[in-house]
Design a protein around this motif. Structure first.
Motif, short mmCIF file in Angstrom:
data_model
loop_
_atom_site.label_atom_id
_atom_site.label_comp_id
_atom_site.label_asym_id
_atom_site.label_seq_id
_atom_site.Cartn_x
_atom_site.Cartn_y
_atom_site.Cartn_z
N ILE A 82 -95.98 -18.80 -20.42
CA ILE A 82 -94.63 -18.96 -20.75
C ILE A 82 -94.27 -18.06 -22.08
O ILE A 82 -95.21 -18.15 -23.13
CB ILE A 82 -94.11 -20.35 -21.01
N HIS A 83 -93.37 -17.21 -21.79
CA HIS A 83 -93.25 -16.37 -22.96
C HIS A 83 -91.69 -16.37 -23.70
O HIS A 83 -90.81 -16.77 -22.82
CB HIS A 83 -93.20 -14.77 -22.77
N THR A 84 -91.36 -15.84 -24.68
CA THR A 84 -90.21 -15.85 -25.14
C THR A 84 -90.03 -14.44 -25.73
O THR A 84 -90.99 -13.85 -26.27
CB THR A 84 -89.38 -17.08 -26.16
N HIS A 85 -88.64 -13.86 -26.07
CA HIS A 85 -88.44 -12.79 -26.91
C HIS A 85 -88.03 -13.08 -28.27
O HIS A 85 -87.26 -14.15 -28.55
CB HIS A 85 -87.44 -11.94 -26.21
N SER A 86 -88.54 -12.36 -29.40
CA SER A 86 -88.01 -12.82 -30.60
C SER A 86 -87.62 -11.34 -31.33
O SER A 86 -88.47 -10.19 -30.94
CB SER A 86 -89.04 -13.51 -31.55
N GLU A 87 -86.98 -11.53 -32.28
CA GLU A 87 -86.74 -10.22 -33.13
C GLU A 87 -87.56 -10.28 -34.75
O GLU A 87 -87.11 -11.31 -35.24
CB GLU A 87 -85.26 -9.87 -33.31
N VAL A 88 -88.27 -9.38 -34.84
CA VAL A 88 -88.87 -9.35 -36.25
C VAL A 88 -88.86 -8.00 -36.73
O VAL A 88 -89.09 -7.10 -36.37
CB VAL A 88 -90.50 -9.83 -36.08
N ASP A 89 -88.08 -7.83 -38.07
CA ASP A 89 -87.89 -6.72 -38.82
C ASP A 89 -87.29 -5.82 -37.79
O ASP A 89 -87.63 -4.52 -37.77
CB ASP A 89 -89.13 -6.25 -39.34
N GLY A 105 -79.03 -32.64 -18.94
CA GLY A 105 -77.71 -32.34 -18.97
C GLY A 105 -77.80 -30.68 -19.36
O GLY A 105 -76.53 -30.02 -19.54
N VAL A 106 -78.94 -29.99 -19.82
CA VAL A 106 -78.90 -28.87 -20.10
C VAL A 106 -79.65 -27.67 -19.07
O VAL A 106 -80.54 -28.13 -18.52
CB VAL A 106 -79.69 -28.57 -21.59
N ALA A 107 -78.82 -26.42 -19.00
CA ALA A 107 -79.59 -25.43 -17.88
C ALA A 107 -80.23 -24.47 -19.10
O ALA A 107 -79.55 -24.01 -19.97
CB ALA A 107 -78.53 -24.61 -17.51
N VAL A 108 -81.50 -24.40 -18.77
CA VAL A 108 -82.36 -23.41 -19.53
C VAL A 108 -82.80 -22.22 -18.58
O VAL A 108 -83.19 -22.27 -17.68
CB VAL A 108 -83.63 -23.98 -19.99
N GLU A 109 -82.24 -21.02 -19.34
CA GLU A 109 -82.27 -19.66 -18.41
C GLU A 109 -83.74 -19.07 -18.73
O GLU A 109 -84.03 -18.88 -19.99
CB GLU A 109 -81.22 -18.71 -18.68
N PHE A 110 -84.32 -18.72 -17.86
CA PHE A 110 -85.69 -18.01 -17.98
C PHE A 110 -85.22 -16.56 -17.52
O PHE A 110 -85.01 -16.29 -16.06
CB PHE A 110 -86.88 -18.44 -17.11
N ARG A 111 -84.75 -15.62 -18.35
CA ARG A 111 -84.29 -14.42 -18.04
C ARG A 111 -84.88 -13.33 -18.57
O ARG A 111 -85.28 -13.50 -19.87
CB ARG A 111 -82.60 -14.37 -18.06
N PRO A 112 -84.56 -11.90 -18.35
CA PRO A 112 -85.17 -10.99 -19.42
C PRO A 112 -84.41 -11.20 -20.79
O PRO A 112 -83.40 -11.37 -20.93
CB PRO A 112 -84.58 -9.61 -18.74
N GLY A 113 -85.31 -10.76 -21.71
CA GLY A 113 -84.73 -10.94 -23.04
C GLY A 113 -84.68 -12.53 -23.75
O GLY A 113 -84.23 -12.50 -24.81
N SER A 114 -85.18 -13.17 -22.95
CA SER A 114 -85.14 -14.71 -23.35
C SER A 114 -86.49 -15.27 -22.91
O SER A 114 -87.63 -14.80 -22.83
CB SER A 114 -83.98 -15.55 -22.75
N TYR A 115 -86.50 -16.69 -22.69
CA TYR A 115 -87.72 -17.08 -21.93
C TYR A 115 -87.86 -16.53 -20.58
O TYR A 115 -87.07 -16.16 -19.80
CB TYR A 115 -87.52 -18.94 -21.76
#
Length: 153
Positions: A82-89, A105-115
């Motif tokens: 399981i990965h996510t994207h983050s911005e560092v510098d 009650g929450v929808a979590v998207e696994f999509r390009p640029g996110s999880y």
């Protein structure tokens, strides 16, 4: 470059296969498994030519008690993270995470640029159009889906 190409892919809803007690049951994107977890828009982006890394995307909506996605596996991959994207510098980077919270009650998207799921050591024959993907939750629930392979060529 890989991020840009994967980001260009789009998700589509489709029928899923969930396994419960060893018996496969087909559910569509509007139905809920016993735990209240709905999975929609799932697909696997196959490896680029000459590579062996694929990515998995979907949306999980929790209509039950709070839970957490803690792992994923597929017979087409040696390992799935399981990965996510983050911005560092100012630089985007993918980072492995130990799980993703799924509040009620929450929808979590696994999509390009996110999880998303990173699938390593992937081997796919050209005629393979879908693959099993097992999602494991902190509650102990496991859900195996038949996920389409999209974005070849």
């Amino acid at each position: 470059m890989k991020h840009v190409l994967i980001s260009a892919l789009t998700a589509v809803s489709f029928a899923l296969t969930a396994c419960a007690d060893g018996d496969a049951e087909t559910i569509d994107a509007t139905e809920t498994v016993a735990s209240g977890l709905d999975i929609t828009n799932a697909y696997i982006a196959p490896p680029f030519k000459g590579r062996d890394v694929a990515a998995g995307f979907f949306t999980v909506t929790n209509n039950g008690t709070d839970d957490r996605l803690v792992s994923a596996a597929s017979p087409i991959a040696n390992s799935v993270e399981i990965h996510t994207h983050s911005e560092v510098d100012g630089v985007m980077a993918m980072r492995q995470v130990d799980g993703v919270d799924l509040p009620n009650g929450v929808a979590v998207e696994f999509r390009p640029g996110s999880y998303h799921l990173m699938m390593f050591g992937v081997e796919l024959a050209d005629d393979v159009t879908e693959a099993p993907l097992t999602l494991t939750y902190e509650s102990g629930e496991e859900m195996t889906l038949s996920v389409p392979i999209e974005g070849r060529g």
